[in-house]
Enzyme design. Structure first.
Site, short mmCIF file in Angstrom:
data_model
loop_
_atom_site.label_atom_id
_atom_site.label_comp_id
_atom_site.label_asym_id
_atom_site.label_seq_id
_atom_site.Cartn_x
_atom_site.Cartn_y
_atom_site.Cartn_z
N CYS A 330 0.58 -1.01 -0.72
CA CYS A 330 0.08 0.29 -0.10
C CYS A 330 0.90 1.23 -0.32
O CYS A 330 1.69 1.42 -0.82
CB CYS A 330 -1.09 -0.01 1.05
SG CYS A 330 -2.25 1.13 0.76
N HIS A 438 -3.69 -5.47 1.07
CA HIS A 438 -3.19 -5.80 2.33
C HIS A 438 -3.82 -7.05 2.95
O HIS A 438 -4.36 -7.86 2.42
CB HIS A 438 -4.20 -5.06 4.25
CG HIS A 438 -4.10 -3.54 4.18
ND1 HIS A 438 -2.96 -2.77 4.36
CD2 HIS A 438 -4.98 -2.27 3.00
CE1 HIS A 438 -2.57 -1.76 3.86
NE2 HIS A 438 -3.25 -1.39 3.70
#
Length: 504
Positions: A330, A438
């Site tokens: 991310c 994630h």
């Protein structure tokens, strides 16, 4: 309508989340349909539900312990700090904007109908609701229009168990002081006290417990030992972030950004006995690990500048050029690129900054947050990551940027992760890889392939592992936590407080 019980604490990190998770598991084991609830959570650890809505990770963990699907009804308001003075406000899973602390404080009672609706929907579908408070109910400067501690207890008409942290010292003062600072009707809601994180012989506490019960007129329902259980932590106070030592064959160095988020992505690696996950904040701590992980962050640009100013960027770049694997998730993935452009100033007034230059990609920040929870797949790779090819992964996206290849590149670059529509959500080049996903290590096949790749780069072969899925590991830990609580708490009294009869 469900019965409810609320866990409040004398301070942040007293162990409310863990106690709530353990009670969720006990009630599930005893045959009840149970759900967690926290009206307002402040944390950078968040999760995307199957509906594509965002909620606090702590209630996700408690839902797992309860054996139910996570829902934003369990956490209707999530505050994600963006600065020391303000937060992104998320209501029923969707962003409503950024607010300064005082602005939110003035507005928060407007969210009471949302909180009540979420709670009542949960209560209609379950037998027991385990409610978690936040911080301390005795923060007298914040008690007006409280919606998360005694204010929530009043909405749910819930009895309260007050948890004190004995590990920090002064637990008797914590408990007595908290009770004494409450209004009489609030004191009446407290039905029992719990001492948490105890180390040693409980007998030495007995005289103090007797005096405590006499002073406040509340029973101590148990002394919970410092339990050796691996349950995901909620936020930046997590003890796992203090780990700095290499204790296993595979050394994973995670950069601990000032605004680190979703560090629970590392739990799947840390559960492996031959993997050591440690956290690094300065160049002298980095050493020469097998892999450097750049995790998520709530403010990519500011944390990239911190990385640069601290000297860590230069050392990571040198190690990458020597062949160390660098892996970004991310915000960490965005940092690895050539540049980060923020034309709408969603993150920073700087507009754009130079990236680390380890991946030939560029990121443009957008106003709309991307929230997805679905299946993903690793592409057909070449070079250093070829052994990871075609692995399925499960995870979720929480990001406000779009990352693409930066024109013609001298370094061969390969799509790393794609979704079912073919959208590329990560790239690899040389020994560097990054992805928006994630939970990328949660799937056992990908995780084991990644660890075996690290062994191979050391010229070694991995021995037998337990081959536990993350779900199996979590189930073991939840059951272990439940057993600790059954042995240390007066569950018969807790069932009586609930108005139910203890099973078995």
């Amino acid at each position: 309508m469900a019965k409810s019980i609320m866990i409040q604490g004398t301070m942040s990190n007293a162990g409310k989340s863990l106690i709530a998770a353990g009670l969720c598991r006990i009630f599930k084991q005893d045959g009840y349909k149970v759900a967690p609830f926290k009206s307002q959570n402040m944390a950078l650890n968040s999760y995307v539900t199957s509906e594509g809505l965002e909620m606090g990770r702590a209630q996700v963990v408690q839902a797992m312990a309860a054996g139910v699907e996570p829902s934003v009804r369990m956490n209707p308001i999530l505050l994600k700090p963006t600065t020391d003075m303000g937060s992104q406000v998320i209501v029923q899973g969707q962003v409503v904007g950024n607010m300064r602390a005082m602005d939110y404080f003035a507005k928060k009672k407007e969210y009471i109908p949302v909180i009540r609706e979420s709670y009542e929907q949960l209560a209609a579908d379950h037998d027991i609701i385990v409610i978690e408070g936040a911080g301390s109910p005795a923060e007298i400067n914040l008690k007006q229009d409280d919606i998360v501690n005694m204010g929530m207890a009043k909405i749910a008409d819930a009895p309260v168990l007050l948890v004190g942290d004995i590990d920090r010292g002064g637990v008797f003062a914590q408990l007595i002081g908290t009770v004494m600072l409450l209004e009489p009707e609030e004191q009446a809601r407290i039905k029992g006290l719990i001492m948490n994180k105890f180390r040693g012989d409980k007998k030495i506490l007995d005289p103090g417990i007797t005096m405590l019960e006499e002073r406040v007129g509340k029973p101590v329902l148990g002394v919970v030992p410092y339990a050796d259980v691996d349950i995901e932590d909620e936020d930046s106070l997590a003890s796992s972030l203090e780990e700095t030592h290499i204790q296993a064959e595979i050394d994973v160095a995670v950069i601990r950004f000032p605004r680190i988020s979703n560090f629970t992505d590392m739990q799947a690696l840390s559960m492996e006995r031959d993997v050591s996950v440690r956290y690094v904040t300065k160049p002298s701590e980095l050493g020469e690990p097998d892999v450097i992980l750049l995790p998520g962050t709530k403010n990519t640009i500011q944390d990239l500048l911190w990385l640069r100013e601290s000297g860590l960027e230069a050392k990571i770049t040198r190690l990458a050029k020597k062949g160390t694997i660098v892996f970004g998730i991310c915000g960490g993935y965005q940092m690895l690129g050539e540049s980060l452009m923020d034309p709408l100033q969603t993150e920073s007034a700087l507009g754009s900054v130079r990236g680390m230059g380890l991946l030939p990609v560029t990121t443009v920040f957008e106003e709309e947050k991307q929230l997805e929870n679905r299946a993903y797949r690793i592409g057909m790779l070449e070079g250093n990551f070829v052994s990871l090819s075609n692995k399925k992964i499960a995870g979720y996206e929480i990001h406000m940027g779009r990352t693409e290849v930066a024109g013609k590149t001298k370094t061969p670059i390969y799509p790393f992760v794609s979704d079912s529509a073919g959208t590329v959500l990560g790239y690899t080049a040389g020994t560097v890889a990054g992805s928006y996903i994630h939970g990328i290590f949660d799937e056992i096949a990908f995780r084991e392939a990644f660890i075996e790749l690290l062994y191979a780069r050391k010229g070694k072969t991995r021995g037998e592992s337990e081959h536990l899925t993350l779900q199996e590991y979590r189930e073991q830990q939840f059951d272990k936590l439940a057993q600790v609580l059954r042995e240390s708490l007066d569950m018969e009294k807790i069932y009586e407080i609930l108005g139910l009869i203890k099973q078995g």
